[in-house]
Design a protein around this motif. Structure first.
Motif, PDB file in Angstrom:
ATOM      1  N   PRO A   1       0.619  -1.318  -0.245  1.00  0.00           N
ATOM      2  CA  PRO A   1      -0.198  -0.151  -0.113  1.00  0.00           C
ATOM      3  C   PRO A   1       0.743   1.456   0.120  1.00  0.00           C
ATOM      4  CG  PRO A   1       0.022  -0.879   2.245  1.00  0.00           C
ATOM      5  CD  PRO A   1       0.654  -1.907   1.274  1.00  0.00           C
ATOM      6  N   SER A   2       2.198   1.064  -0.136  1.00  0.00           N
ATOM      7  CA  SER A   2       2.856   2.369   0.163  1.00  0.00           C
ATOM      8  C   SER A   2       3.485   3.307  -0.984  1.00  0.00           C
ATOM      9  CB  SER A   2       4.208   2.168   1.236  1.00  0.00           C
ATOM     10  OG  SER A   2       3.635   1.467   2.322  1.00  0.00           O
ATOM     11  N   SER A   3       3.605   2.548  -2.086  1.00  0.00           N
ATOM     12  CA  SER A   3       3.918   3.334  -3.256  1.00  0.00           C
ATOM     13  C   SER A   3       3.094   4.562  -3.412  1.00  0.00           C
ATOM     14  CB  SER A   3       4.191   2.494  -4.639  1.00  0.00           C
ATOM     15  OG  SER A   3       5.153   1.386  -4.335  1.00  0.00           O
ATOM     16  N   MET A   4       3.903   5.694  -4.016  1.00  0.00           N
ATOM     17  CA  MET A   4       3.012   6.820  -4.516  1.00  0.00           C
ATOM     18  C   MET A   4       2.621   6.525  -6.167  1.00  0.00           C
ATOM     19  SD  MET A   4       4.207  10.096  -2.400  1.00  0.00           S
ATOM     20  CE  MET A   4       2.814  11.112  -3.065  1.00  0.00           C
TER      21      MET A   4
ATOM     22  N   ALA B   1       5.830  -2.065   4.243  1.00  0.00           N
ATOM     23  CA  ALA B   1       6.903  -1.463   4.754  1.00  0.00           C
ATOM     24  C   ALA B   1       6.737  -0.583   5.905  1.00  0.00           C
ATOM     25  CB  ALA B   1       8.006  -0.549   3.679  1.00  0.00           C
ATOM     26  N   LYS B   2       7.540  -0.296   7.018  1.00  0.00           N
ATOM     27  CA  LYS B   2       7.474   0.614   8.036  1.00  0.00           C
ATOM     28  C   LYS B   2       7.358   2.010   7.359  1.00  0.00           C
ATOM     29  CE  LYS B   2       9.332   2.077  12.472  1.00  0.00           C
ATOM     30  NZ  LYS B   2      10.485   1.667  13.348  1.00  0.00           N
ATOM     31  N   PRO B   3       6.240   2.624   7.783  1.00  0.00           N
ATOM     32  CA  PRO B   3       5.856   3.961   7.362  1.00  0.00           C
ATOM     33  C   PRO B   3       7.232   4.709   7.379  1.00  0.00           C
ATOM     34  CG  PRO B   3       4.278   3.219   8.717  1.00  0.00           C
ATOM     35  CD  PRO B   3       5.183   2.234   8.749  1.00  0.00           C
ATOM     36  N   HIS B   4       7.808   5.513   6.416  1.00  0.00           N
ATOM     37  CA  HIS B   4       8.633   6.262   6.196  1.00  0.00           C
ATOM     38  C   HIS B   4       8.325   7.283   5.282  1.00  0.00           C
ATOM     39  CE1 HIS B   4       9.755   3.310   3.450  1.00  0.00           C
ATOM     40  NE2 HIS B   4      10.300   4.265   2.693  1.00  0.00           N
ATOM     41  N   ARG B   5       9.356   8.494   5.135  1.00  0.00           N
ATOM     42  CA  ARG B   5       9.168   9.502   4.023  1.00  0.00           C
ATOM     43  C   ARG B   5       9.823   8.994   2.875  1.00  0.00           C
ATOM     44  NH1 ARG B   5      12.485  13.376   4.931  1.00  0.00           N
ATOM     45  NH2 ARG B   5      13.851  12.709   6.458  1.00  0.00           N
ATOM     46  N   ILE B   6       9.006   9.312   1.861  1.00  0.00           N
ATOM     47  CA  ILE B   6       9.735   8.879   0.431  1.00  0.00           C
ATOM     48  C   ILE B   6      11.028   9.402   0.218  1.00  0.00           C
ATOM     49  CG2 ILE B   6       9.204   8.938  -2.118  1.00  0.00           C
ATOM     50  CD1 ILE B   6       7.374   7.076  -0.671  1.00  0.00           C
TER      51      ILE B   6
ATOM     52  N   GLY C   1      -8.781   7.726 -18.802  1.00  0.00           N
ATOM     53  CA  GLY C   1      -9.371   9.198 -18.980  1.00  0.00           C
ATOM     54  C   GLY C   1      -8.270  10.242 -19.028  1.00  0.00           C
ATOM     55  N   THR C   2      -7.162   9.966 -18.547  1.00  0.00           N
ATOM     56  CA  THR C   2      -5.989  10.952 -18.860  1.00  0.00           C
ATOM     57  C   THR C   2      -5.587  11.235 -20.086  1.00  0.00           C
ATOM     58  OG1 THR C   2      -4.347   9.205 -18.479  1.00  0.00           O
ATOM     59  CG2 THR C   2      -5.152  10.429 -16.485  1.00  0.00           C
ATOM     60  N   GLY C   3      -5.917  10.312 -21.218  1.00  0.00           N
ATOM     61  CA  GLY C   3      -5.604  10.462 -22.691  1.00  0.00           C
ATOM     62  C   GLY C   3      -4.384   9.582 -22.855  1.00  0.00           C
ATOM     63  N   TYR C   4      -3.767   9.021 -21.873  1.00  0.00           N
ATOM     64  CA  TYR C   4      -2.475   8.292 -21.665  1.00  0.00           C
ATOM     65  C   TYR C   4      -2.813   6.891 -21.343  1.00  0.00           C
ATOM     66  CZ  TYR C   4      -0.515  12.932 -22.439  1.00  0.00           C
ATOM     67  OH  TYR C   4       0.012  14.050 -22.743  1.00  0.00           O
ATOM     68  N   ASP C   5      -1.953   5.871 -21.584  1.00  0.00           N
ATOM     69  CA  ASP C   5      -2.281   4.670 -21.406  1.00  0.00           C
ATOM     70  C   ASP C   5      -1.187   3.800 -20.533  1.00  0.00           C
ATOM     71  OD1 ASP C   5       0.018   4.313 -23.169  1.00  0.00           O
ATOM     72  OD2 ASP C   5      -1.300   3.258 -24.645  1.00  0.00           O
ATOM     73  N   TYR C   6      -0.586   4.985 -19.689  1.00  0.00           N
ATOM     74  CA  TYR C   6       0.326   4.313 -18.823  1.00  0.00           C
ATOM     75  C   TYR C   6       0.258   5.320 -17.359  1.00  0.00           C
ATOM     76  CZ  TYR C   6       3.503   8.291 -20.068  1.00  0.00           C
ATOM     77  OH  TYR C   6       3.776   9.585 -20.504  1.00  0.00           O
ATOM     78  N   SER C   7       0.830   4.753 -16.381  1.00  0.00           N
ATOM     79  CA  SER C   7       1.234   5.564 -15.212  1.00  0.00           C
ATOM     80  C   SER C   7       2.447   5.140 -14.508  1.00  0.00           C
ATOM     81  CB  SER C   7      -0.160   5.407 -14.346  1.00  0.00           C
ATOM     82  OG  SER C   7      -0.119   4.036 -13.820  1.00  0.00           O
ATOM     83  N   TRP C   8       2.578   5.779 -13.326  1.00  0.00           N
ATOM     84  CA  TRP C   8       3.925   5.687 -12.701  1.00  0.00           C
ATOM     85  C   TRP C   8       4.032   5.160 -10.967  1.00  0.00           C
ATOM     86  CZ3 TRP C   8       8.370   5.933 -15.468  1.00  0.00           C
ATOM     87  CH2 TRP C   8       8.471   6.627 -16.461  1.00  0.00           C
ATOM     88  N   PHE C   9       4.765   4.373 -10.481  1.00  0.00           N
ATOM     89  CA  PHE C   9       4.856   4.298  -9.099  1.00  0.00           C
ATOM     90  C   PHE C   9       6.247   5.222  -8.994  1.00  0.00           C
ATOM     91  CE2 PHE C   9       2.864  -0.001  -8.364  1.00  0.00           C
ATOM     92  CZ  PHE C   9       1.615   0.563  -8.100  1.00  0.00           C
ATOM     93  N   ILE C  10       6.298   5.635  -7.842  1.00  0.00           N
ATOM     94  CA  ILE C  10       7.438   6.467  -7.183  1.00  0.00           C
ATOM     95  C   ILE C  10       7.513   5.804  -5.834  1.00  0.00           C
ATOM     96  CG2 ILE C  10       8.754   8.358  -6.363  1.00  0.00           C
ATOM     97  CD1 ILE C  10       7.499   9.831  -8.753  1.00  0.00           C
ATOM     98  N   LEU C  11       8.823   5.109  -5.575  1.00  0.00           N
ATOM     99  CA  LEU C  11       8.743   4.597  -4.183  1.00  0.00           C
ATOM    100  C   LEU C  11      10.360   4.293  -3.604  1.00  0.00           C
ATOM    101  CD1 LEU C  11       9.018   0.809  -4.915  1.00  0.00           C
ATOM    102  CD2 LEU C  11       8.239   2.244  -6.699  1.00  0.00           C
TER     103      LEU C  11
END
Length: 552
Positions: A302-305, A460-465, A333-343
Motif C-alpha cells: 500500500p505504500s508506493s505513490m 514497509a514500516k511507514p517512512h518518508r519517500i 481518462g487521462t488520455g495516456y495508457d500508462y502511469s507511474w509508481f514512485i517508491l
C-alpha cells in the motif's frame, strides 16, 4: 450414430482438466482435445500465483480474520454491480460460488493433496462504502506451490484415469467446428497440427498436417478467453473504460486467442457480457520473456505513490491494491495508457511481489527456507531485484530531480515536472509519522499494518519517500496488462449453454473463462481476486458432473 467417447472436452487448462476428471470419476469415457502440445497441460493456471478466494477458512481464523458467507456475498454483489437482464444466471452462479468458497471448496481440494500458504493476502481492498467494491477482509489464499501446485492434483487424477482407459488426451488437435445436428451438438472437427515441442508458453507452429472429427453426445467448451488477442480485446473494449490502450502487454500466452469462443458462437451459443473484462494497470515488460509481449503484474503493497502520466497523484481510493478497474478507468481518462509508481528501496524490498509461478521460486518450489526470507531479507526478493536491474520500466536514482528526468526520457516526453511531483511527495511525507492523518493513502497504510499478515510480509514500516536512509528512489512505468475475459457463454448452474433463442443447446456445456467462469459473467463488472482459478474449479466441476450424468 457411433460415438468415439461419452464426452469431449475442448481445452486442457484447469477448467478442462477438472471437468474431464469428474467425468472419468463418474465412470464415463472422455476425450480432451487441445491445440497446444502436452507440455502446455494445465494452461494459464500453470503460470498463475495460485490465489484462491476462500471464506471463513482455518487460515483466516488463525490470523484473527472474521469472515462469513453473508459478508463475502455482500462484498461480491457490491463488487459485481449486476445491472442487466442478462445477469440472471451470472447472479445465481455468484451466490452458488460464494457458498462453495465458504463451504466444501477447501476440503475438496485438500483431499487431493492441495495445501495453502498460511498468510492470507488482502487483494482488491476497495475503499468506498461497505456495500461497494472490494474485500472487507483478507481472502486471497495462495496455493503452496502456486499455479503448478494447483494444477498438479488434477493432472495426477487425469493420468490415473488415462491408465484406466477412461480419459484420452489428443494434443495438437485444433477444433475448427462444433458439429451440430437438429440443434444438438454431436462432436467436433478440425485440424491436426504439426507436433511441436516448443517450451511451455512459447508460440507453437500452426502448420496443418491433417484433419480429424470426433463424435460424442456431449461437448464441454473450456478453451479460455481472449487476453492473448489484442485485436479482440480492443474490439470488445467498453466505452466506460475510455478508449482502448494504444500499447498493451500480455499477461497470457499467444494461444489464448478466443478462436473457440467465435466457433462456439457461430454454432448458435449465446455469448453475453462480452464488454466486461479484467486487465491490470501495474504491468511491466518482462525482461526475460516467454511469450510475445510478455508482461508481469506487480502485486503492490500500500505504500508506493501513484502518479498518472502528467504527474498528478491518483485520487482516493485508487491506491495500490484497491480497485483495478477504477484505476484503469481513471488512467485511460487521462488520455495516456500508462502511469507511474514512485517508491523507495525500503518499500520495494517489502511490498513488491510479482504475479506468476515463475516469479515466485520460493512458493512454487515449496521452500520454507526461501519463503521465510520474504520477512527477513535485507533486499527485495531475487526476481524483483532482477526486474529492478534489468527491467525496461524500472528507473533507480539517488535524487528526485534525476529520477524525474529519467522518467521523462523513458516516456519520450517532458510531461513530468520536478516541482509538481516534489510538492505532492513532501505533503504526503509530512503526514507519515503521525498516526492521525487526513491523507487517505496513509490511513490505508496504517489500516493494513493492523493486520498481522500485512505487517509481517507485505507492508514497509511507514517512512518518508524522500528520506535518503530509505533510498535509492525508484520509479516504475506501469503499462496496461491484458488478462481475463469476464463475459462468456450463458449457462445454467449445470453449465449447459443457452442458444441465441434462449433455449438450452442439447449436449453443449461451457466452463472456465469461456463461460465467464460460470453463467456468462459470475464476476459482473469487477473481480475480488482469487476468483478466476476458483471459477475454473467450480464451473469445471459442475460441467463435468452434469455432462457425465446426462450421457447416462
Amino acid at each position: 450414430m457411433t460415438h468415439d467417447t461419452d464426452v469431449i472436452v475442448v481445452g486442457a487448462g484447469l477448467a478442462g482438466l477438472v471437468a474431464a476428471t469428474e467425468i472419468a470419476d463418474a465412470g464415463k469415457r472422455v476425450i480432451v482435445v487441445d491445440q497446444e502440445g502436452e507440455q502446455s497441460l494445465g494452461g494459464q493456471a500453470f503460470w498463475s500465483f495460485g490465489g484462491l478466494f476462500l471464506v471463513d477458512s482455518p487460515e483466516q481464523r488463525r490470523l484473527g480474520i472474521k469472515d462469513s458467507f453473508d459478508l463475502a456475498l455482500q462484498d461480491w454483489m457490491g463488487t459485481a454491480g449486476f445491472d442487466r437482464d442478462d445477469d440472471h444466471w451470472p447472479k445465481r452462479w455468484a451466490e452458488a460460488y460464494v457458498a462453495f468458497a465458504a463451504g466444501e471448496k477447501r476440503e475438496w481440494l485438500r483431499a487431493m493433496g492441495h495445501r495453502i500458504f498460511p498468510v492470507v493476502g488482502w487483494a482488491e481492498r476497495g475503499g468506498y462504502d461497505a456495500m461497494g467494491h472490494g474485500n472487507s477482509v483478507p481472502r486471497f489464499h495462495v496455493t503452496w506451490g502456486t499455479g503448478p501446485g494447483l494444477v498438479e492434483p488434477f493432472v495426477r487424477r487425469a493420468r490415473e484415469a488415462q491408465q484406466k482407459g477412461r480419459l484420452t488426451f489428443k494434443f495438437r488437435h485444433r477444433v475448427d467446428t462444433l458439429m451440430m445436428t437438429g440443434g444438438a451438438v454431436e462432436g467436433v472437427s478440425g485440424a491436426l497440427l504439426k507436433p511441436d515441442n516448443v517450451e511451455r508458453g512459447k508460440s507453437s507452429s500452426h502448420e496443418v498436417v491433417g484433419d480429424f472429427a470426433l463424435r460424442a453426445p456431449a461437448v464441454i467448451v473450456a478453451s479460455g478467453g481472449i487476453g492473448g488477442n489484442h485485436d479482440l480485446v480492443r474490439q470488445n473494449w467498453p466505452k466506460r473504460l475510455g478508449e482502448p490502450p494504444k500499447f498493451m502487454i500480455s499477461g497470457v500466452p499467444e494461444h489464448v486467442d478466443g478462436r473457440m469462443i467465435g466457433i462456439t458462437e457461430a454454432a448458435g451459443a449465446r455469448l453475453i457480457n462480452r464488454d466486461r473484462m479484467w486487465h491490470y494497470v501495474e504491468g511491466i515488460r518482462n525482461w526475460n520473456p516467454i511469450w510475445p509481449r510478455h508482461g508481469i503484474r506487480i502485486l503492490p503493497g500500500p505504500s508506493s505513490m501513484w502518479f498518472d502520466a502528467t504527474g498528478k497523484r491518483l485520487p482516493a481510493p485508487l491506491f495500490p491494491g484497491s480497485d483495478t478497474l477504477g484505476q484503469l478507468q481513471y488512467i485511460m481518462g487521462t488520455g495516456y495508457d500508462y502511469s507511474w509508481f514512485i517508491l523507495t528501496q525500503s518499500i520495494i524490498k517489502k511490498e513488491f511481489a510479482l504475479s506468476g509461478s515463475e516469479q515466485n521460486p520460493d512458493l512454487t518450489g515449496k521452500s520454507w527456507r526461501m519463503t521465510i526470507k520474504r520477512a527477513t531479507n535485507k533486499g527485495a526478493p531475487a526476481p524483483v531485484e532482477a526486474f529492478k536491474q534489468n527491467g525496461a520500466d524500472f528507473i533507480v536514482r539517488d535524487n528526485l530531480a534525476d529520477l524525474i528526468s529519467a522518467m521523462n526520457v523513458l516516456a519520450g516526453n517532458d510531461l513530468l515536472k520536478v516541482d509538481h511531483i516534489k510538492t505532492q511527495i513532501e505533503a504526503r511525507d509530512r503526514e507519515i509519522t503521525n498516526p492521525y492523518v487526513k491523507d487517505a493513502q496513509v490511513m490505508n497504510l496504517h489500516n493494513a499494518r493492523r493486520y498481522i499478515g500485512d505487517k509481517l510480509i507485505r507492508t514497509a514500516k511507514p517512512h518518508r519517500i524522500l528520506d535518503p536512509e530509505h533510498g535509492p528512489l525508484i520509479a516504475v512505468k506501469l503499462n496496461i496488462l491484458t488478462r481475463k475475459t469476464l463475459g462468456g457463454f450463458e449457462t445454467d448452474l449445470d453449465s449447459r449453454v443457452f442458444g441465441t433463442n434462449r433455449e438450452i443447446i442439447k449436449g453443449l456445456y461451457a466452463a472456465g473463462e469461456a463461460a465467464g467462469f460460470g453463467g456468462g459473467g459470475v464476476h459482473g463488472y469487477r473481480s475480488l481476486e482469487g476468483t478466476f482459478l476458483g471459477g475454473c474449479l467450480f464451473s469445471g466441476r459442475n460441467a463435468g458432473r452434469a455432462a457425465a450424468k446426462a450421457v447416462g
